[in-house]
Design an enzyme around this catalytic site. Structure first.
Site, short mmCIF file in Angstrom:
data_model
loop_
_atom_site.label_atom_id
_atom_site.label_comp_id
_atom_site.label_asym_id
_atom_site.label_seq_id
_atom_site.Cartn_x
_atom_site.Cartn_y
_atom_site.Cartn_z
N ARG A 1 -3.74 -4.84 12.73
CA ARG A 1 -4.27 -6.19 12.88
C ARG A 1 -5.74 -6.11 13.25
O ARG A 1 -6.15 -5.29 14.09
CB ARG A 1 -3.51 -6.98 13.96
CG ARG A 1 -2.09 -7.36 13.56
CD ARG A 1 -2.12 -8.44 12.49
NE ARG A 1 -0.79 -8.86 12.05
CZ ARG A 1 -0.18 -8.42 10.97
NH1 ARG A 1 -0.75 -7.49 10.21
NH2 ARG A 1 1.01 -8.88 10.62
N HIS B 1 -7.28 -5.56 3.01
CA HIS B 1 -5.94 -5.93 3.49
C HIS B 1 -4.88 -5.58 2.43
O HIS B 1 -4.05 -6.42 2.05
CB HIS B 1 -5.87 -7.41 3.85
CG HIS B 1 -4.76 -7.72 4.83
ND1 HIS B 1 -4.88 -8.66 5.81
CD2 HIS B 1 -3.50 -7.22 4.96
CE1 HIS B 1 -3.76 -8.73 6.52
NE2 HIS B 1 -2.91 -7.85 6.02
#
Length: 313
Positions: free
Chosen positions: A228, A276
């Site tokens: 994250r 990502h």
């Protein structure tokens, strides 16, 4: 047994991708697919297959719903929704785990084998002394020992790496030196020539990689963050990269996504930015997890991967 009403609540373009996979997985699980739909009377819905970036935010009308089944591994955008009073399950499936495992293994091996050094040294100079150590002599730490972190730690250990792991609560994994708690965090960081962060986004983990914890790493350590973006204080990492305390970082997740074109990570010579892509939810394997949970719900069995609301994951 009547057909359950299963509402697919995600962006409209996802329906074409997921509908055939869901119908196939549900049929294999013995669940009637007649009630699989993108539109339904909320009071008649039994299960909600949910993506947090969909338009559905108020779950109050879903008075009959037995569960919300998230398509995402992370639930930080869901757990604070007080209208979700029914059980909430996060996505854990083979595709997510294998994709993350491959990403972590690839970049750990890239740093371990000094591939970047060889790519930068294509200048005609022969450097016979540039030899990487064996994996057993390379220390790797995984922050986060959930499903993804444990899989990565065990896979790295199987090919010989000296692997440690850290989690908030005690864990025991064969072949892995497991640390926990605040004191254990610094022991784990001191072990990390290569640090991999796979923690969830919670109040307790935000900004965990900061000036203080970075100082505990060996000089010249490398960081891989496919977990994250909120785990890392960007200014602290950039400062550590500039001094050489951190030799390199591969970053797949960020506090703002897409990462703005003006962000210094893009231009830093020691940073690799990936968009990502470390692990994506794949319709085929995600549908198998969803179908199994619906089968369990219909059979009165405990659902898989239920979220602990208090812990935030």
């Amino acid at each position: 047994m009547p057909s359950p009403t299963i509402l697919f609540a995600a962006k409209s373009e996802k329906w074409a991708e997921y509908e055939p996979a869901l119908r196939m997985a549900l049929q294999k699980a013995g669940v009637d697919t007649t009630g699989l739909t993108t539109e339904a009377d909320p009071a008649e819905v039994d299960y909600i297959i949910y993506a947090p970036n969909s338009g559905l935010q108020d779950f109050t009308p879903f008075t009959r719903a037995k569960a919300v089944l998230s398509l995402w591994a992370g639930v930080e955008d869901i757990v604070g929704n007080e209208t979700i009073t029914m059980p909430l399950a996060r996505m854990v499936d083979y595709g997510l785990t294998q994709g993350m495992l491959e990403f972590v293994m690839g970049h750990v091996l890239r740093y371990h084998l000094m591939i970047d050094d060889f790519l930068a040294g294509q200048d005609g100079v022969w450097r016979p002394n540039l030899v990487p150590p064996l994996a057993r002599d390379r220390k790797v730490t995984i922050l986060g020992l959930g499903v993804l972190g444990a899989a990565a730690a065990q896979s790295l250990a199987r090919i010989g790496f000296d692997v440690a792991g850290w989690s908030r609560s005690p864990k025991s994994i064969e072949g892995i030196a497991c640390y926990h708690g605040e004191d254990g965090l610094f022991d784990a960081m001191r072990h990390a020539e290569i640090l991999v962060t796979l923690l969830p986004d919670t109040a307790a983990t935000r900004g965990l990689i900061n000036q203080t914890t970075l100082a505990a790493l060996p000089h010249g350590a490398k960081i891989i963050n496919p977990g994250r973006g909120s785990l890392i204080e960007d200014a602290a990492l950039l400062a550590a990269l500039d001094t050489g305390k951190i030799a390199a970082a591969t970053l797949d997740v960020f506090t703002i996504e897409p990462l703005p074109a003006s962000h210094p990570y893009w231009r830093h010579p020691r940073v690799t930015v990936t968009p990502h892509i470390a692990s994506a939810t794949r319709a085929e394997t995600a549908s198998e997890t969803i179908a199994e949970n619906i089968r369990r719900g219909e059979a009165g069995e405990t659902l898989l991967h239920l979220v602990d609301r208090a812990a935030g994951y």
